[in-house]
Design an enzyme around this catalytic site. Structure first.
Site, short mmCIF file in Angstrom:
data_model
loop_
_atom_site.label_atom_id
_atom_site.label_comp_id
_atom_site.label_asym_id
_atom_site.label_seq_id
_atom_site.Cartn_x
_atom_site.Cartn_y
_atom_site.Cartn_z
N GLU A 197 -2.10 8.23 11.88
CA GLU A 197 -1.56 6.95 12.27
C GLU A 197 -0.02 7.19 11.74
OE1 GLU A 197 -2.60 3.46 13.42
OE2 GLU A 197 -4.18 4.04 11.98
N ASP A 249 -5.53 -0.05 5.86
CA ASP A 249 -6.33 -0.41 7.00
C ASP A 249 -7.62 0.54 7.11
OD1 ASP A 249 -4.04 -2.12 7.31
OD2 ASP A 249 -3.41 -1.21 9.09
N TYR A 291 9.68 -1.49 10.06
CA TYR A 291 8.68 -1.24 9.00
C TYR A 291 9.11 -0.19 8.10
CZ TYR A 291 4.08 -0.08 7.07
OH TYR A 291 2.89 0.19 6.45
N LEU A 328 -4.17 -7.10 13.24
CA LEU A 328 -5.60 -7.27 13.00
C LEU A 328 -5.99 -5.78 12.86
CD1 LEU A 328 -6.95 -10.26 14.84
CD2 LEU A 328 -6.26 -10.07 12.52
N ASP A 358 0.84 -1.35 0.03
CA ASP A 358 0.16 0.08 0.07
C ASP A 358 1.02 1.16 0.02
OD1 ASP A 358 0.74 -0.62 2.69
OD2 ASP A 358 -1.26 -0.03 3.41
P1 NG1 Z 1 -0.78 -3.50 10.52
O1 NG1 Z 1 0.30 -3.31 11.27
O2 NG1 Z 1 -1.02 -5.04 10.34
O3 NG1 Z 1 -2.03 -2.87 10.91
C1 NG1 Z 1 0.54 -2.32 8.56
C2 NG1 Z 1 0.18 -0.99 7.82
C3 NG1 Z 1 -0.48 -1.25 6.47
C4 NG1 Z 1 0.11 -2.08 5.61
C5 NG1 Z 1 0.65 -3.35 6.52
C6 NG1 Z 1 1.25 -4.22 5.60
C7 NG1 Z 1 -0.42 0.55 9.92
C8 NG1 Z 1 -1.50 1.22 10.47
N1 NG1 Z 1 -1.02 -0.18 8.87
O4 NG1 Z 1 -0.49 -2.96 8.81
O5 NG1 Z 1 -0.62 0.31 6.02
O6 NG1 Z 1 1.18 -1.33 5.06
O7 NG1 Z 1 1.16 -3.17 7.73
O8 NG1 Z 1 0.59 -4.70 4.52
O9 NG1 Z 1 0.77 0.80 10.15
#
Ligand code: NG1
Length: 416
Positions: free
Chosen positions: A158, A169, A221, A123, A36
């Site tokens: 966020e 998300d 990340y 989640l 994303d």
């Molecule tokens: P998680 O940490 O699972 O909510 C995060 C990112 C997403 C996306 C996914 C990997 C946040 C809020 N969301 O999700 O945008 O990059 O990792 O596909 O950090």
């Protein structure tokens, strides 16, 4: 369904009933992991576990909030929400208030927040909290924000917390349809519901390792985000394509000669090395919303790009398989996605790998980590026949922290 007792608790806390209850679901991602923020597509679904916010407007310029999950009532001044905040969830709430600058002077609110989403990673408990609170405040203060506007503000909020995440998300939490996954494309955002075959069952299972977004997971990340920017910059230069602003892999996806150019990328390099080599400014490569990534730190480049570009292609393939009700093919693509996350992207763990093997051995068509990884949850896709043994195996492997998930609707608001 609203948790029993939420409204009674609100009345106990604040002496009056709430005016509105907002529900924001969590999500699992079927495929399209870590695509994303490169503005490449994703295919998540909202699940039947949620955060609920019961709310009532006040006129005292304060936001008072009680959480059923986290200790300590928050009492934030709308005009200076950051003043003297100690608890992390209060800081999070303060960040959200900063996203609603048009709220009228004196506007305040009382909130009670409850959730049945695990907060252990994967989640989307944080985005569901963010969307539910923004939805409740927007209603209380009559801001008339559309769901798309709430999504846009939740994404920025966020990122201020420190993870330079994409928009998957918040978008699925806002716009999902019951019984369907949501194909999301970015820049501009476009969504379409992908109905799930009636025989499809999904099970979420905890790996036993928390993946909180403070500390090391945030750094890992963000290093991947910068790796994608460096890959996009180098690929564009190699292929003679123009990139403006913050470089994304979406700008090079599908270009002729891309696979060979990916193979020519360095395994690792720092942003400074790449900027020097291409005689460019380093800032667009390392500037994040809440911080600057260290320009001299080496990050993975080639394998990260290989994962992201391959994963984006799998999104279209899984969508096709679901529309054809071919769960065997969908499952194999999920397995491929997991292997790519583990081997190329480097965000799986031995516990997640082992859990996915267990789920497949129990009869799942496919299993993969879901969300950012580095711990957290795995997702198994099964047919109706295999759902019970897969759930049993998941519960045994995760010490009980496994449950079926159903595709639910996005954000809902009910006035009282
Ligand atoms: P998680 O940490 O699972 O909510 C995060 C990112 C997403 C996306 C996914 C990997 C946040 C809020 N969301 O999700 O945008 O990059 O990792 O596909 O950090």
């Amino acid at each position: 369904m609203t948790p029993p007792g939420l409204e009674a608790l609100f009345a106990t806390e604040f002496g009056q009933p709430p005016a509105v209850v907002v529900r924001a679901p969590g999500r699992v991602n079927l495929i399209g992991e870590h695509t994303d923020y490169s503005l490449l597509p994703v295919l998540p679904l909202a699940i039947d576990r949620s955060t609920w916010v019961a709310a009532r407007p006040t006129r005292d310029g304060r936001v008072a909030a009680h959480s059923c999950q986290f200790p300590g009532r928050a009492a934030l001044l709308r005009d200076a929400p950051d003043a003297g905040i100690a608890r992390p969830w209060h800081r999070y709430l303060a960040g959200l208030l900063g996203q609603l600058p048009e709220a009228p002077p004196g506007a305040g609110a009382q909130l009670v927040i409850d959730s049945d989403l695990p907060t252990t990673g994967g989640l989307s408990s944080s985005s569901s909290f963010t969307m539910a609170v923004l939805g409740a405040l927007s209603h209380c203060w009559d801001l008339g924000l559309t769901t798309a506007a709430l999504v846009a503000r939740a994404i920025v909020a966020e990122r201020h917390v420190g993870v330079e995440s994409g928009g998957m998300d918040q978008t699925v939490i806002g716009l999902a349809t019951a019984g369907a996954a949501l194909r999301i494309d970015f820049a501009p955002t476009r969504v379409r519901a992908v109905p799930l075959p009636a025989s499809l069952r999904l099970v979420a299972a905890y790996s036993g390792e928390e993946a909180p977004k403070g500390g090391p997971v945030r750094e890992l990340y963000n290093a991947r985000v910068v790796g994608c920017r460096l890959a996009a910059t180098l690929l564009a230069a190699d292929l003679g394509l123009a990139v403006a602003g913050v470089p994304t892999l979406a700008a090079v996806a599908g270009a002729p000669g891309l696979d060979a150019a990916v193979a020519r990328l360095p395994a690792e390099a720092s942003a400074q090395t790449v900027a020097d080599r291409l005689v460019r400014a380093v800032d667009p490569l390392v500037q994040l919303t809440a911080a600057r990534f260290p320009a001299t730190a080496p990050v993975r480049i080639r394998s990260v790009a290989r994962h992201v570009l391959g994963e984006a292609a799998r999104v279209a393939q899984v969508e096709e398989a679901l529309l054809a009700a071919d769960l065997g093919r969908a499952g194999r693509l999920l397995d491929e996605g997991h292997a790519s996350l583990a081997d190329d992207f480097g965000c799986s763990t031995p516990a997640l790998d082992g859990l996915c093997r267990t789920l497949r051995a129990a009869g799942a068509c496919g299993a993969r980590l879901t969300g950012a990884g580095f711990g957290g949850y795995a997702l198994a896709l099964a047919t109706g026949d295999a759902a019970a043994p897969v759930l049993q195996a998941a519960q045994a492997a995760s010490g009980g922290a496994a449950f079926p998930v159903r595709a639910s609707a996005g954000l809902t608001l009910s006035t009282r």
